[in-house]
Design an enzyme around this catalytic site. Structure first.
Site, PDB file in Angstrom:
ATOM      1  N   ASP A   1       0.827  -1.211   0.000  1.00  0.00           N
ATOM      2  CA  ASP A   1       0.000   0.000   0.000  1.00  0.00           C
ATOM      3  C   ASP A   1       0.860   1.260   0.000  1.00  0.00           C
ATOM      4  OD1 ASP A   1      -2.317   1.485   0.074  1.00  0.00           O
ATOM      5  OD2 ASP A   1      -3.144   0.450   1.826  1.00  0.00           O
TER       6      ASP A   1
ATOM      7  N   ASP B   1     -10.674   1.927  -3.227  1.00  0.00           N
ATOM      8  CA  ASP B   1     -11.211   1.657  -1.900  1.00  0.00           C
ATOM      9  C   ASP B   1     -12.729   1.627  -1.933  1.00  0.00           C
ATOM     10  OD1 ASP B   1      -8.925   1.266  -0.513  1.00  0.00           O
ATOM     11  OD2 ASP B   1      -8.791   3.289   0.315  1.00  0.00           O
TER      12      ASP B   1
HETATM   13  C1  GLA Z   1      -5.720   1.904   2.258  1.00  0.00           C
HETATM   14  C2  GLA Z   1      -6.093   0.732   1.387  1.00  0.00           C
HETATM   15  C3  GLA Z   1      -7.151  -0.082   2.075  1.00  0.00           C
HETATM   16  C4  GLA Z   1      -6.658  -0.553   3.412  1.00  0.00           C
HETATM   17  C5  GLA Z   1      -6.210   0.633   4.253  1.00  0.00           C
HETATM   18  C6  GLA Z   1      -5.528   0.170   5.514  1.00  0.00           C
HETATM   19  O1  GLA Z   1      -6.746   2.811   2.366  1.00  0.00           O
HETATM   20  O2  GLA Z   1      -6.510   1.166   0.135  1.00  0.00           O
HETATM   21  O3  GLA Z   1      -7.546  -1.176   1.280  1.00  0.00           O
HETATM   22  O4  GLA Z   1      -5.603  -1.447   3.213  1.00  0.00           O
HETATM   23  O5  GLA Z   1      -5.302   1.455   3.533  1.00  0.00           O
HETATM   24  O6  GLA Z   1      -5.091   1.223   6.280  1.00  0.00           O
END
Ligand code: GLA
Length: 736
Positions: A486, A556
């Site tokens: 990420d 997301d």
């Molecule tokens: C980001 C990612 C999510 C999740 C969060 C965790 O927003 O896109 O899928 O992994 O971080 O903090």
């Protein structure tokens, strides 16, 4: 060989396209054609406009006649379609190249100095790029351009992928002079088109609504997109397409330009005073300068150009083929990838081993292959305000460690995967306390926080080494076969504590080189690990990332309706198998919408399928539906990921969306039809399929009804929008 050279004219030929440029007066590279196949251009007459024009600069060095001989005619460089225009002489449009030399002057004059043609393709040093495999119909042309005065050489590279109608371009600069040169504008490609009757398409958005399609007619002046955020970004994707005014999904000329890069970029079309359109794409010249010492080289990122004579659909299918097979790499490139369940939306930071194992057990019982533990397993991270950088398990939550949990998951007969955000550091972390200068920062300026975190300075070798060691230590310690990588904020206060003042403007690109080095090292060292990219969802969904990680968390936002738009837009360039897509809970956590479990499944199924919810909260009926979805997906994923996509209805143009996938052997056809809102007394939608055999018959699996391929393509099927947030899937089998 797809590359011909005839009388100083270069012909680059794919199955359906020709890209042609020539050397004028033994010096100047002039672009002649990009489009449908042409055997030979023959006479220069009436291809380029050579008439001198009042008000234009005369390029005094360029005197040449219509027949190629030298003549007393003054040529205005600004009137010519240029192959790689540089700044300083007669072409006053935006250049592809601009540099500053030792004495402060910024004038370059590249002259043609030779060429090479060879089979296959070279790797790009330090950068992601498409590649060729033995037996591929792929060849490369390199053109040397030289600036006599300074000794700077630009090597223009063109790799022709015949089957995919694609040409991959990049430029390597070699400083053959005695003095350092500061590179300032280094486009990966420039293409000058005659006329301005084009539309410009790009993919834009924001967090949770990435890559929506925007298409606008060009007008005089600049139109384009960029990123200055230190990532390709949620806001713009490094892709533009130029299309004829009449072009649509299935017809018309479309030129796609896709940059294989994950950082700051620019992609633009500039319509000039003579209504010619200059397309430029490459590293963003804003806040960029690169000091190239004598004897050193600089490599630009690669841009992939695809020409389609049959609309956006064909352009996308060409990108899909190329990126799926000759950009993505590793053991997971061709292998079916696991169906996963991710605990993020089920638990957020609030989990312990028992909760995770319960999710895993339930998931295993319905056919899920891989349990992914998301954010919150390390340091003391109960919220997003600490611990990034401290990649040590939190034993309050996981007393038996990552290895203990991973082994228990493996005992259940599942694989285990883990979330990392390796490029980040929290101000409240042991790493930051030990190395406050390791974050991106500028002395005496404040630090801007994004999601309460800072970014590590990956232009530094010591920081890269730390990341590699920290991630590798965890991967070595447990049976981990998947990593979600990420990256949750963009860059501010760009600078590095280690770079000398004259190198500070190299920072953004040096960061990307560091990142690519880290990813290359880790993916090579852990070939058994499937890496999935992520950046607050789809904030770095680009071809650069796909070189290291064959799938990316698309957004997301996992709401089924919003995903119609996001995935449809993403499919312009990126194949289905690259798009992480999960079924999540309702009401949806991002938009509060309640879409049916069927629609959520049918939407996620057209990507890299998974779940992101607490299965324990589902009813028995819903669980049964989930079991069925996984079976259905496993049965058809090869067709969805490796088949040909036809986009039949766009959510951007109506209340529904229809996608069709035809298997590589042509024997199976899947039709996904989605309705956003129900309509009272609805109109009939006549959906005509594409890519079928008009002489064959097809059996609709659900009813056994038989249809001719010609009937399905030319007459179509009647469908109606019945219920809010609903979907239908039709499977046709070709009758043997
Ligand atoms: C980001 C990612 C999510 C999740 C969060 C965790 O927003 O896109 O899928 O992994 O971080 O903090």
């Amino acid at each position: 060989m797809a590359i011909r050279v005839e009388e100083s004219t270069f012909y680059l030929e794919t199955k359906a396209s020709s890209y042609i440029f020539t050397v004028y007066d033994e010096k100047y590279l002039v672009h002649l054609h990009y489009g449908k196949r042409i055997g030979t251009v023959g006479q220069m007459e009436r291809i380029v406009d050579l008439d001198p024009r009042p008000g234009f600069m005369a390029d005094n060095a360029a005197y040449f006649g219509m027949d190629g001989s030298r003549a007393e005619q003054v040529v205005c460089a600004e009137v010519l379609p240029q192959e790689y225009p540089c700044y300083g002489h007669g072409d006053l449009r935006s250049p592809a190249f601009h540099a500053q030399y030792k004495d402060g002057n910024r004038i370059t004059e590249f002259h043609y100095a030779g060429y090479r043609v060879f089979e296959g393709k070279k790797a790009l040093k330090g950068l992601p790029a498409t590649y060729a495999e033995p037996g591929d119909r792929v060849s490369t042309l390199e053109i040397d351009l030289k600036d006599e005065l300074t000794g700077l050489c630009a090597v223009l590279s063109y790799t022709v992928f015949e089957e995919q109608d694609a040409i991959a371009r990049s430029v390597r600069f070699e400083n053959g002079g005695k003095d350092a040169i500061t590179l300032q504008t280094v486009m990966s490609a420039n293409v000058d088109f005659y006329g301005k009757d084009w539309d410009l398409t790009h993919l834009d958005g924001s967090w949770a609504r990435e890559r929506h399609i925007h298409k606008n007619p060009l007008t005089n002046g600049y139109q384009g997109i960029d990123s200055k955020r230190g990532a390709s970004s949620h806001v713009h994707n490094p892709f533009i397409a130029l299309s004829g005014r009449d072009a649509g999904e299935e017809h018309g000329d479309v030129y796609g330009f896709s940059l294989v890069y994950s950082g700051n970029f620019i992609a633009e079309a500039d319509v000039d005073q003579l209504d010619m359109t200059r397309v430029r794409i490459g590293l963003h010249p804003f806040d960029f300068a690169w000091k190239l010492d004598a004897g050193d080289e600089f490599q630009t990122p690669e841009v992939v150009m695809v020409y389609s004579d049959a609309g956006f659909g064909k352009m996308s299918r060409r990108f899909h083929d190329l990126y799926r097979t000759r950009l993505c790499r590793g053991a997971y490139r061709d292998a079916p990838r696991p169906v996963l369940i991710n605990n993020w939306e089920a638990t957020y930071f609030n989990f312990n081993e028992e909760k995770i194992l319960n999710i895993a057990k339930k998931a295993k019982s319905v056919g899920v292959d891989l349990m992914v533990l998301d954010d919150g397993w390390f340091g003391k991270r109960d919220l997003d305000d600490c611990s990034l950088g401290d990649w040590v398990v939190d034993r309050r939550k996981l007393p038996d460690g990552i290895d203990g949990l991973a082994n228990k998951v493996v005992e259940l007969g599942m694989q285990f995967g883990l979330w990392f955000e390796p490029e980040m550091v929290s101000p409240d972390s042991d790493l930051f306390r030990a190395h406050p200068d390791w974050c991106i920062h500028v002395a005496n300026r404040r630090l801007s926080l994004g999601r309460r975190q800072l970014i590590l300075d990956l232009s530094r070798q010591d920081v890269c080494a730390y990341i590699i060691d920290a991630v590798a230590a965890v991967l070595d310690s447990a049976p981990i076969t998947y990593v979600k990588w990420d990256m949750n904020r963009n860059m501010t206060e760009m600078g590095s504590a280690l770079l000398a003042p004259e190198h500070q403007a190299e920072f953004a690109h040096r960061y990307m080189l560091g990142l690519y080095y880290v990813m290359e090292t880790l993916t090579t060292r852990f070939p058994q690990v499937l890496f999935e990219g992520c950046s607050g969802g789809g904030g770095r969904f680009d071809p650069g990332m796909l070189y290291y990680m064959p799938q990316i968390w698309t957004s997301d936002d996992s709401d089924a309706v919003e995903r119609l738009f996001i995935q449809y837009g993403t499919s312009m360039v990126y194949p289905a198998g690259t798009m992480g897509a999960h079924v999540s809970a309702v009401p949806n956590h991002q938009v509060g919408r309640t879409a049916s479990i069927k629609m959520r499944g049918d939407v996620a199924m057209t990507g890299q399928f998974g779940y992101e919810l607490d299965l324990a909260l589902l009813s028995d009926e819903e669980l049964e539906a989930v079991r069925g979805q996984i079976q259905q997906y496993k049965k058809y994923r090869d067709i969805i990921h490796n088949g040909a996509l036809y986009r039949l209805r766009s959510p951007f143009e109506g209340n529904n969306m229809a996608l069709e996938y035809v298997s590589q052997d042509g024997n199976t056809v899947l039709l996904f039809y989605y309705t956003v809102l129900a309509k009272p007394n609805p109109a009939v939608e006549r959906i005509q399929l594409r890519g079928l055999d008009t002489n064959a018959n097809y059996i609709l699996e659900e009813s056994g009804a038989q249809f001719g391929g010609d009937r399905l393509m030319h007459l179509g099927l009647n469908l109606k929008d019945k219920e809010d947030f609903s979907s239908r899937v039709f499977v046709f089998k070709k009758k043997q």
